[in-house]
Scaffold this motif. Structure first.
Motif, PDB file in Angstrom:
ATOM      1  N   LYS A 110      -3.790   5.594  -0.891  1.00 48.89           N
ATOM      2  CA  LYS A 110      -5.130   5.136  -0.532  1.00 48.89           C
ATOM      3  C   LYS A 110      -5.962   5.064  -1.800  1.00 48.89           C
ATOM      4  CE  LYS A 110      -5.178   7.014   4.108  1.00 48.89           C
ATOM      5  NZ  LYS A 110      -5.922   7.806   5.083  1.00 48.89           N
ATOM      6  N   TYR A 111      -6.754   4.000  -1.903  1.00 50.37           N
ATOM      7  CA  TYR A 111      -7.558   3.800  -3.101  1.00 50.37           C
ATOM      8  C   TYR A 111      -9.049   3.926  -2.840  1.00 50.37           C
ATOM      9  CZ  TYR A 111      -3.238   2.179  -5.150  1.00 50.37           C
ATOM     10  OH  TYR A 111      -1.957   2.105  -5.612  1.00 50.37           O
ATOM     11  N   SER A 112      -9.440   4.348  -1.675  1.00 55.86           N
ATOM     12  CA  SER A 112     -10.864   4.510  -1.399  1.00 55.86           C
ATOM     13  C   SER A 112     -11.072   5.722  -0.498  1.00 55.86           C
ATOM     14  CB  SER A 112     -11.423   3.255  -0.723  1.00 55.86           C
ATOM     15  OG  SER A 112     -10.817   3.072   0.533  1.00 55.86           O
ATOM     16  N   GLY A 166       0.817  -1.219   0.000  1.00 55.68           N
ATOM     17  CA  GLY A 166       0.000   0.000   0.000  1.00 55.68           C
ATOM     18  C   GLY A 166       0.841   1.256   0.000  1.00 55.68           C
ATOM     19  N   THR A 167       2.146   1.107  -0.069  1.00 60.05           N
ATOM     20  CA  THR A 167       3.022   2.271  -0.147  1.00 60.05           C
ATOM     21  C   THR A 167       3.849   2.160  -1.411  1.00 60.05           C
ATOM     22  OG1 THR A 167       4.776   1.181   1.091  1.00 60.05           O
ATOM     23  CG2 THR A 167       3.188   2.470   2.360  1.00 60.05           C
ATOM     24  N   LYS A 168       4.329   3.270  -1.878  1.00 59.18           N
ATOM     25  CA  LYS A 168       5.202   3.255  -3.052  1.00 59.18           C
ATOM     26  C   LYS A 168       6.274   4.314  -2.872  1.00 59.18           C
ATOM     27  CE  LYS A 168       2.465   6.295  -6.023  1.00 59.18           C
ATOM     28  NZ  LYS A 168       1.814   6.436  -7.292  1.00 59.18           N
ATOM     29  N   PRO A 169       7.443   4.090  -3.434  1.00 54.97           N
ATOM     30  CA  PRO A 169       8.511   5.072  -3.285  1.00 54.97           C
ATOM     31  C   PRO A 169       8.216   6.329  -4.099  1.00 54.97           C
ATOM     32  CG  PRO A 169       9.221   3.264  -4.675  1.00 54.97           C
ATOM     33  CD  PRO A 169       7.858   2.916  -4.174  1.00 54.97           C
ATOM     34  N   CYS A 170       8.597   7.465  -3.555  1.00 51.70           N
ATOM     35  CA  CYS A 170       8.402   8.737  -4.256  1.00 51.70           C
ATOM     36  C   CYS A 170       9.610   9.612  -3.955  1.00 51.70           C
ATOM     37  CB  CYS A 170       7.110   9.392  -3.783  1.00 51.70           C
ATOM     38  SG  CYS A 170       6.793  10.974  -4.567  1.00 51.70           S
TER      39      CYS A 170
END
Length: 87
Positions: free
Chosen positions: A18-20, A6-10
């Protein structure tokens, strides 16, 4: 490389994705229902008791067509029939 959590590097930092939408709005809107469900149910059952003693309708209240003999659904002990105004 990060796992699918649920996390991604930035740019070297980890960003939570979050998708909702939050359910907080819906919980607040329905709070009365959640807290008073038994009271609301008992109120509906008292109304249905009075309703059940009324004469059975033979015509639709919307289109005045004759109602059929079989009920379409039963809700809290009351048999409901849909008129055929869409036919």
């Amino acid at each position: 490389m990060t796992k699918n959590t649920g996390t991604k590097p930035c740019y070297g930092n980890t960003v939570n994705v979050k998708y909702s939408k939050s359910a907080e709005f819906y919980i607040k809107t329905k709070q009365n229902y959640f807290e008073n469900n038994n009271d609301l149910f008992n109120k509906a059952m008292r109304k249905n008791e009075i309703y059940s003693h009324q004469p059975i309708r033979v015509k639709c209240k919307i289109c005045s067509s004759m109602l059929h003999d079989k009920f379409d659904f039963r809700q809290h002990g009351i048999e409901n029939i849909y008129g055929r105004w869409w036919d």
